[in-house]
Each structure stands twice: as structure tokens, then as C-alpha cells.
Design an enzyme around this catalytic site. Structure first.
Site, mmCIF file in Angstrom:
data_model
loop_
_atom_site.group_PDB
_atom_site.id
_atom_site.type_symbol
_atom_site.label_atom_id
_atom_site.label_comp_id
_atom_site.label_asym_id
_atom_site.label_seq_id
_atom_site.Cartn_x
_atom_site.Cartn_y
_atom_site.Cartn_z
ATOM 1 N N ASN A 10 0.805 -1.221 0.000
ATOM 2 C CA ASN A 10 0.000 0.000 0.000
ATOM 3 C C ASN A 10 0.841 1.275 0.000
ATOM 4 O O ASN A 10 0.286 2.367 0.034
ATOM 5 C CB ASN A 10 -0.979 -0.006 1.183
ATOM 6 C CG ASN A 10 -0.281 -0.042 2.521
ATOM 7 O OD1 ASN A 10 0.887 -0.409 2.601
ATOM 8 N ND2 ASN A 10 -0.988 0.305 3.568
ATOM 9 N N CYS A 11 2.149 1.167 -0.058
ATOM 10 C CA CYS A 11 3.038 2.333 -0.133
ATOM 11 C C CYS A 11 2.984 2.917 -1.551
ATOM 12 O O CYS A 11 3.174 2.200 -2.535
ATOM 13 C CB CYS A 11 4.461 1.913 0.216
ATOM 14 S SG CYS A 11 5.704 3.191 -0.071
ATOM 15 N N ASP A 12 2.732 4.207 -1.670
ATOM 16 C CA ASP A 12 2.615 4.841 -2.986
ATOM 17 C C ASP A 12 3.888 4.692 -3.816
ATOM 18 O O ASP A 12 3.823 4.460 -5.024
ATOM 19 C CB ASP A 12 2.268 6.324 -2.842
ATOM 20 C CG ASP A 12 0.832 6.544 -2.414
ATOM 21 O OD1 ASP A 12 0.004 5.619 -2.573
ATOM 22 O OD2 ASP A 12 0.526 7.645 -1.908
#
Length: 117
Positions: A10-12
Site C-alpha cells: 500500500n506504499c505509494d
């Protein structure tokens, strides 16, 4: 050539790196170190290529949430490895491992240079 991308899904920045690799048709293994964990030997391999000051994300919320006393204990590669094992979310993301080379962070320019595309 073995390519492994370490991070959390979920890290951009990890999402951007994965998208770039997919768009270039580069085969890689994704290692979610929050779910799958991370081993000391893997971190030591990274530290052979990259300074601990780069691998420890001192701008992130995990680091900022540490007490000043805990932060003060991170003074070298060994203490940084201990912290990364204890709190994997303090690792700057993504970490790209290609064969024996390690690269931290993502930009299209960096990956173009790494993969000579």
C-alpha cells in the site's frame, strides 16, 4: 538476473515502482516485508551496498514515533539492522535487489539507469 522488490503493497512509492517494472515487462519477485518479515541476512546484504543512513527512513512516521532515547541507539549498521528487524516499516521503500546490487527509493530515471532502458 534475479530481481526482488521489497516493500509494502500500500506504499505509494512501491506502487509506482511495481507499475514501472510491469510496464517495462521486467520480471520480479515482490517481497512484502510487513507480512513475510525480513531476515537479518537480507538486511546485511543491503548494508553491504547501501549506507544504513539511507536504509533507515528518518522522515517516516515510524521513525518520528520513536522516543529520542531509542533514536539515539541507532548509531551504526548493526544497530540500524536491529531496528529494521524490530520495525520493518522504518525501512525506506522500496528496496530493489538485482543480483548482488541494492537500490533504495524509486524514480523512473533511477530505474531506467539501473535497467539501461
Amino acid at each position: 538476473m534475479t530481481v526482488t522488490l521489497y516493500g509494502i503493497p500500500n506504499c505509494d512509492t512501491v506502487k509506482k515502482a511495481r507499475t514501472w517494472l510491469d510496464q517495462q515487462g521486467i520480471s520480479y519477485t515482490f517481497h512484502d516485508f510487513k507480512k513475510a518479515g525480513i531476515e537479518r541476512d537480507v538486511i546485511k546484504g543491503w548494508l553491504a551496498d547501501v549506507a544504513w543512513e539511507i536504509l533507515v527512513n528518518r522522515k517516516g512516521t515510524t521513525w518520528r514515533g520513536l522516543s529520542d532515547e531509542r533514536k539515539a541507539t541507532v548509531t551504526n549498521a548493526d544497530s540500524a539492522a536491529d531496528l529494521m528487524l524490530e520495525l520493518p516499516s522504518v525501512i525506506k521503500r522500496p528496496v530493489l535487489r538485482i543480483g548482488t546490487g541494492t537500490h533504495v527509493g524509486f524514480s523512473a530515471e533511477l530505474y531506467q539507469h539501473i535497467f539501461k532502458k
